[in-house]
Write an enzyme that holds these catalytic residues in place. Structure first.
Site, mmCIF file in Angstrom:
data_model
loop_
_atom_site.group_PDB
_atom_site.id
_atom_site.type_symbol
_atom_site.label_atom_id
_atom_site.label_comp_id
_atom_site.label_asym_id
_atom_site.label_seq_id
_atom_site.Cartn_x
_atom_site.Cartn_y
_atom_site.Cartn_z
ATOM 1 N N HIS A 57 0.906 -1.231 -0.071
ATOM 2 C CA HIS A 57 -0.176 -0.019 0.101
ATOM 3 C C HIS A 57 0.749 1.192 -0.041
ATOM 4 O O HIS A 57 0.672 2.000 -0.885
ATOM 5 C CB HIS A 57 -0.990 0.031 1.207
ATOM 6 C CG HIS A 57 -1.786 -1.255 1.256
ATOM 7 N ND1 HIS A 57 -2.974 -1.264 0.202
ATOM 8 C CD2 HIS A 57 -1.982 -2.166 2.308
ATOM 9 C CE1 HIS A 57 -3.753 -2.484 0.390
ATOM 10 N NE2 HIS A 57 -3.002 -2.966 1.893
ATOM 11 N N ARG A 183 -3.395 14.300 3.528
ATOM 12 C CA ARG A 183 -3.902 13.504 4.331
ATOM 13 C C ARG A 183 -4.926 12.414 3.236
ATOM 14 O O ARG A 183 -5.817 12.896 2.965
ATOM 15 C CB ARG A 183 -4.855 14.074 5.479
ATOM 16 C CG ARG A 183 -5.386 12.989 6.619
ATOM 17 C CD ARG A 183 -6.387 13.640 7.595
ATOM 18 N NE ARG A 183 -5.774 14.849 8.157
ATOM 19 C CZ ARG A 183 -6.733 16.023 7.996
ATOM 20 N NH1 ARG A 183 -7.699 15.988 7.570
ATOM 21 N NH2 ARG A 183 -6.103 17.181 8.725
ATOM 22 N N TYR A 191 -2.820 20.557 2.510
ATOM 23 C CA TYR A 191 -2.835 21.876 3.156
ATOM 24 C C TYR A 191 -1.244 22.179 3.116
ATOM 25 O O TYR A 191 -0.313 21.226 3.293
ATOM 26 C CB TYR A 191 -3.264 21.923 4.556
ATOM 27 C CG TYR A 191 -3.019 21.087 5.538
ATOM 28 C CD1 TYR A 191 -1.982 21.438 6.359
ATOM 29 C CD2 TYR A 191 -3.685 19.942 5.713
ATOM 30 C CE1 TYR A 191 -1.556 20.693 7.607
ATOM 31 C CE2 TYR A 191 -3.403 18.999 6.842
ATOM 32 C CZ TYR A 191 -2.367 19.258 7.533
ATOM 33 O OH TYR A 191 -2.221 18.417 8.758
ATOM 34 N N LYS A 193 1.805 24.096 4.995
ATOM 35 C CA LYS A 193 1.888 25.155 6.331
ATOM 36 C C LYS A 193 2.843 26.303 5.654
ATOM 37 O O LYS A 193 3.806 26.051 5.027
ATOM 38 C CB LYS A 193 2.703 24.038 7.176
ATOM 39 C CG LYS A 193 1.686 23.191 8.135
ATOM 40 C CD LYS A 193 2.495 22.584 9.065
ATOM 41 C CE LYS A 193 1.622 21.706 9.902
ATOM 42 N NZ LYS A 193 2.406 20.898 11.170
#
Length: 314
Positions: A57, A183, A191, A193
């Site tokens: 995976h 995620r 996102y 940072k």
């Protein structure tokens, strides 16, 4: 989210421009489960975390993340590039591997791996592993790549973290690194940072985000589960997200020597870590040694609700 990696990488010129060793300082893919073997220790004892999720995976996600741009969306063009990047990977170095096995939780409420009566009391089965890889090609040469996965941890999630080099001179030479977080599950999101001035009269810099959370952006969309998408691909004859035989051979040629070492007569004893913790105590040092640093300059707060929480001088 895994299927979105191709459009994100190759349909956005700003992404393509920094997706290389000139700007990236480390790449990390992590898989965390908040539960142990739960009575399946007898089965898991012969498998271990590397065979369970890392060789298959996580390695699939890694190849899509690192490969060059395919000529087209044709399944074989995509799989050709996945194979090409695997061929560029150096043999796995046992010295760059951290292994662990979970023990009882600190409060004693959760059993350790060896407490499972279906497990050999002397088992050295790896329930946590962090593996460092190197890709010997022009794009990724010198960038540490980390795969890590574990059971009985403090959270359940799968995510990618790509950390970027620091600003090394000028007026902002002591700020946090930029970091792209993807995620995969749960609550799919992407996102970046970034450093930004806190509103008000202060010149203080804090970490904020450019945020794409699927449940907010696509609130009225039906987002299928991963296996739903794969079943659809099967029905439509799309092979791009499935492993080809040469890809399978190459991936096992990388992992088999490492597994032989970890399961051989001279196998190291996995480092114990408490059920419900982040993992082995040496994890932070391991990540630092492999180019990943936790953001520790100042307080990170999301959302920023009160400036005085960050700095009483504001």
């Amino acid at each position: 989210m895994v299927k979105n990696l191709l459009p994100v990488r190759f349909a956005n010129i700003f992404m393509a421009s920094f997706w290389n060793n000139k700007y990236v300082t480390s790449v990390q893919i992590s898989f965390k489960e908040p539960f142990g073997t739960e009575g399946r220790g007898g089965y898991f004892d012969s498998i271990g975390i590397i065979r369970d999720v890392m060789q298959n995976h996580l390695f699939q996600v890694l190849t899509i993340l690192l490969m060059e741009r395919p000529r087209s969306f044709d399944s074989e063009d995509i799989r050709d590039e996945k194979v090409r990047v695997i061929k560029s990977m150096k043999p796995l170095d046992p010295k760059r591997v951290l292994t662990g096995q979970y023990s009882k939780s600190e409060d004693g409420s959760k059993p350790g791996y060896l407490d499972d009566e279906t497990v050999d009391p002397a088992s050295k089965c790896v329930t946590y592993a962090a593996i460092g890889l190197e890709v010997d090609n022009e794009r990724w040469e010198g960038v540490p790549i980390i795969l890590r996965a574990g059971k009985a941890l403090n959270a359940g999630k799968v995510e990618i973290r790509m950390q970027f080099k620091e600003t090394s001179n000028g007026m902002f030479n002591n700020v946090n690194r930029n970091e792209l977080v993807i995620r995969i599950q749960p609550d799919e999101a992407m996102y970046m940072k970034m450093n930004s001035k806190i509103p008000g009269v202060s010149n203080q810099i804090a970490v904020s985000e450019l945020d794409l959370s699927y449940k907010n952006r696509y609130s009225d969309f039906y987002i299928p589960e991963a296996y739903e998408s794969l079943i659809k691909d099967c029905l439509h004859g799309d092979h791009s997200n499935f492993v080809r035989d040469d890809e399978l051979d190459l991936s096992w040629s990388l992992f088999t020597p490492l597994l032989d070492y970890l399961e051989g007569p001279d196998a190291p004893t996995p480092e114990p870590y408490a059920y419900g913790s982040r993992g082995p105590a040496s994890l932070n040092k391991y990540l630092n040694d492999n180019g990943y640093y936790h953001q520790d300059r100042g307080v990170y707060q999301w959302p920023i609700t009160r400036p005085d929480v960050l700095d009483s001088k504001i």
